[in-house]
Design an enzyme around this catalytic site. Structure first.
Site, short mmCIF file in Angstrom:
data_model
loop_
_atom_site.label_atom_id
_atom_site.label_comp_id
_atom_site.label_asym_id
_atom_site.label_seq_id
_atom_site.Cartn_x
_atom_site.Cartn_y
_atom_site.Cartn_z
N VAL A 1 0.41 -2.72 3.35
CA VAL A 1 1.50 -3.16 2.48
C VAL A 1 2.86 -3.05 3.26
O VAL A 1 3.22 -2.18 3.48
CB VAL A 1 1.38 -2.39 1.34
CG1 VAL A 1 2.74 -2.96 0.33
CG2 VAL A 1 0.35 -2.36 0.44
N LYS B 1 -0.73 -7.24 -1.76
CA LYS B 1 0.10 -6.06 -1.58
C LYS B 1 0.90 -5.39 -2.83
O LYS B 1 0.76 -4.30 -3.05
CB LYS B 1 1.14 -6.47 -0.55
CG LYS B 1 0.64 -6.85 1.01
CD LYS B 1 1.78 -7.24 1.80
CE LYS B 1 1.08 -7.91 2.95
NZ LYS B 1 1.84 -8.82 3.79
N1 HSE Z 1 0.98 -12.74 7.14
C1 HSE Z 1 1.84 -11.46 6.86
C2 HSE Z 1 3.21 -11.91 6.60
C3 HSE Z 1 1.66 -10.17 7.40
O1 HSE Z 1 3.56 -13.02 7.13
O2 HSE Z 1 4.09 -11.14 6.25
C4 HSE Z 1 0.25 -9.76 7.13
O3 HSE Z 1 0.14 -9.37 5.89
#
Ligand code: HSE
Length: 428
Positions: free
Chosen positions: A134, A207
């Site tokens: 997260v 998250k």
């Molecule tokens: N793809 C996600 C982001 C990162 O752009 O924050 C990994 O969770």
């Protein structure tokens, strides 16, 4: 010094490589802080031959992460493969069943299987830690679970997908269209292999579901979340919101209400002057509100090698120190199934619509809104084009079902020439 703590690392992508680098670079610092040497026994990844720019020569190799998870010389299984099913879950379960502590960065796995994995870990009396899952490098799990343990949490909010915030920032600051900003993010390697995980709000939703479980003592309930991605946010909306003093953010909000647990990951308007409104680029922000502390704002890098490996190492250090916590902050058997809120908390809404430019059009729209209990706070017309009149409306606080009914009634007015845009204005 006590016995070393021996890691088995599955997954040598960006984050896995970052963890190996920290273990190699900070050996004495980690030893001083935990009282134990932190060592790597074995690693596993899809390709053995790939040059990752690090020396793996001292570590045993396993082709199968499940075998790695069960090795006798592994104390902590570090799962950095990703994916909610398949090897990541199989190996995590194998490690827990073998009595190993597990550290993972896998938000999808926890969002879908958090409760069963937590029950398994606690039955085996081992740790399952996931700070890196997260908001990357922000120690938000630790803050919520430990530093704020004395609070009744009232609301958790966050911008937790850096890619979406990058796209929205490029649109806002540089006038790029959604597609141009998306293509640029793609070219920079920001997007997940399945871009919909990012722009569809799913990654950020995973998250938020994890945070909601800790905050409210409920079983992870990702399936109950309202999820709207950023694909329909237009440069027009960003401009109009800006004129009114707002920024558009992909904002996650979780709160326990009298109607049940409300979880939303949707594009919202937030005041441009608020901390969330000022968040630009790929940075993440989490806002936690508690009855005693009031409001805590955490800001930092949400992805990338160093930040994510930093979070993984924080968990490893806690395990090395002997700190044991229930997976979601209280014993898994005491987490209650979440009752999803049957309606969102009322809010003001931003409405943008294209009207046919003829006498009485606005009156018909106002009537359709009014008949469904939607009261207009502010209204603006701008930039008339040939035959159409763009109209912007800010409503008074309204119930979402009323708004949806009003939107459904608009086509019958015969004066709305394009699908209206409706975005929630969040009080932050
Ligand atoms: N793809 C996600 C982001 C990162 O752009 O924050 C990994 O969770």
């Amino acid at each position: 010094m006590s016995d070393p703590i021996r890691l088995g690392i599955a997954g040598l992508g960006t984050v896995g490589v970052g963890v190996v680098k920290i273990v190699q670079r900070h050996a004495s610092l980690l030893g001083a802080r935990t009282g134990r040497a932190v060592t790597i026994s074995a690693v596993s990844a899809r390709s053995r031959d790939k040059d990752r720019g690090i020396n793996l020569g001292d570590y045993a190799w396993e082709d199968d992460p499940v075998d790695l998870a069960k090795r006798a010389d592994v104390d902590v299984f570090v799962e950095l493969m990703g994916g909610d099913e398949g090897p990541a879950k199989d190996a995590t379960e194998a490690a827990l069943n073998a009595g190993k502590d597990v550290v993972t960065a896998n938000k999808a796995m926890l969002a879908h299987h958090g409760q069963t994995l937590a029950e398994l870990a606690e039955a085996k009396n081992v740790s399952l830690r996931y700070e890196a899952a997260v908001a990357g490098g922000i120690p938000v799990i630790k803050s919520l679970m430990e530093g704020l343990a004395g609070n009744r949490i009232t609301r958790v909010m966050g911008v937790m997908n850096g890619t979406c915030n990058y796209i929205l920032t490029r649109m806002d600051e540089d006038g790029l269209s959604y597609q141009e900003a998306f293509d640029e993010a793609d070219g920079l390697g920001f997007l997940e292999a399945d871009p919909n995980l990012d722009v569809g709000g799913i990654d950020a939703g995973h998250k938020l579901a994890i945070l909601a479980s800790i905050a409210f003592g409920t079983q992870v309930a990702f399936g109950d979340m309202r999820l709207d991605g950023i694909g329909k946010v237009s440069i027009d909306d960003i401009r109009r919101a800006g004129d009114l003093g707002y920024k558009i953010k992909l904002l996650g909000v979780a709160q326990m209400t009298g109607r049940g647990l409300e979880q939303r990951m949707t594009p919202c308007l937030v005041p441009a002057t608020s901390p969330l409104g000022q968040l630009v680029g790929g940075t993440n922000m989490v806002v936690i509100e508690g009855d005693a502390v009031d409001q805590v704002v955490l800001r930092g890098p949400g992805a990338g090698e160093g930040p994510t490996a930093s979070a993984v190492m924080g968990d490893i250090c806690d395990i090395a120190r002997g700190l044991r916590l229930p997976v979601f902050g209280q014993p898994a058997e005491t987490l209650v199934p979440a009752t999803p809120a049957n309606a969102e908390s009322p809010a003001r809404f931003y409405l943008r619509m294209e009207l046919v430019d003829k006498p009485g059009a606005l009156a018909k729209v106002a009537t359709a809104l009014g008949e469904n209990g939607i009261s207009i706070d502010r209204m603006r017309q701008y930039d008339h084009a040939e035959g159409t009149a763009p109209v912007l409306i800010i409503t008074h606080k309204s119930a979402r079902p009323d708004l949806d009914a009003a939107l459904a009634a608009l086509p019958a007015t015969g004066v709305v020439s394009a699908e209206p845009v409706a975005l929630r204005i969040e009080d932050v």
